[in-house]
Design a protein around this motif. Structure first.
Motif, PDB file in Angstrom:
ATOM      1  N   UNK A  13       0.827  -1.199   0.000  1.00 38.54           N
ATOM      2  CA  UNK A  13       0.000   0.000   0.000  1.00 38.54           C
ATOM      3  C   UNK A  13       0.866   1.256   0.000  1.00 38.54           C
ATOM      4  N   UNK A  14       1.949   1.241   0.752  1.00 37.85           N
ATOM      5  CA  UNK A  14       2.854   2.391   0.792  1.00 37.85           C
ATOM      6  C   UNK A  14       3.486   2.628  -0.582  1.00 37.85           C
ATOM      7  N   UNK A  15       3.871   1.572  -1.253  1.00 36.15           N
ATOM      8  CA  UNK A  15       4.443   1.707  -2.597  1.00 36.15           C
ATOM      9  C   UNK A  15       3.413   2.255  -3.577  1.00 36.15           C
ATOM     10  N   UNK A  40       5.351  12.294   2.014  1.00 38.12           N
ATOM     11  CA  UNK A  40       4.195  11.406   2.191  1.00 38.12           C
ATOM     12  C   UNK A  40       4.636  10.060   2.759  1.00 38.12           C
ATOM     13  N   UNK A  41       5.724   9.519   2.232  1.00 33.97           N
ATOM     14  CA  UNK A  41       6.239   8.242   2.736  1.00 33.97           C
ATOM     15  C   UNK A  41       6.699   8.383   4.183  1.00 33.97           C
ATOM     16  N   UNK A  42       7.367   9.489   4.520  1.00 34.19           N
ATOM     17  CA  UNK A  42       7.825   9.710   5.897  1.00 34.19           C
ATOM     18  C   UNK A  42       6.648   9.813   6.863  1.00 34.19           C
ATOM     19  N   UNK A  47       3.451   7.422  11.036  1.00 31.41           N
ATOM     20  CA  UNK A  47       2.150   7.006  11.557  1.00 31.41           C
ATOM     21  C   UNK A  47       2.119   5.531  11.891  1.00 31.41           C
ATOM     22  N   UNK A  48       2.745   4.737  11.044  1.00 29.26           N
ATOM     23  CA  UNK A  48       2.814   3.299  11.306  1.00 29.26           C
ATOM     24  C   UNK A  48       3.587   3.025  12.595  1.00 29.26           C
ATOM     25  N   UNK A  52       1.500   1.499  15.857  1.00 28.98           N
ATOM     26  CA  UNK A  52       1.714   0.061  16.004  1.00 28.98           C
ATOM     27  C   UNK A  52       1.512  -0.354  17.464  1.00 28.98           C
ATOM     28  N   UNK A  53       0.767  -1.434  17.700  1.00 28.54           N
ATOM     29  CA  UNK A  53       0.543  -1.856  19.086  1.00 28.54           C
ATOM     30  C   UNK A  53       1.830  -2.367  19.725  1.00 28.54           C
TER      31      UNK A  53
END
Length: 86
Positions: A13-15, A40-42, A47-48, A52-53
């Motif tokens: 999805x990121x790609x 945008x990628x950064x 955010x990930x 992340x839990x």
């Protein structure tokens, strides 16, 4: 194939987002597109990492049962969340 998509859905999805942004940003120079795409990628990676839990607070089902019994004895509500980090 479904397992691959499930396991690698975030990088795929990121790609897709990075390529889409690079192609759809109305910028005349590639340098500007590259900076916007990198931003945008950064943001997506940040955010990930932020969302992340974390690790589990219990290591076994016996520990989880003990925590639940203590909470029930004290009359406190318990929120249980099941997830997998694998």
């Amino acid at each position: 194939m479904a397992r691959f998509i499930n396991e690698y859905s975030f990088p795929v999805l990121l790609a897709v987002i990075a390529v889409s942004v690079a192609l759809l940003v109305p910028a005349k120079s590639w340098r500007t597109r590259a900076i916007i795409t990198a931003a945008v990628v950064a943001v997506a990676l940040g955010g990930y990492a932020f969302l992340r839990p974390g690790g589990s607070t219990v290591a076994s089902t016996a520990e989880a049962d003990a925590v639940l019994q203590q909470a029930q004895a004290g009359g406190r509500p318990v929120f249980i969340e099941f997830f997998s980090n694998t």
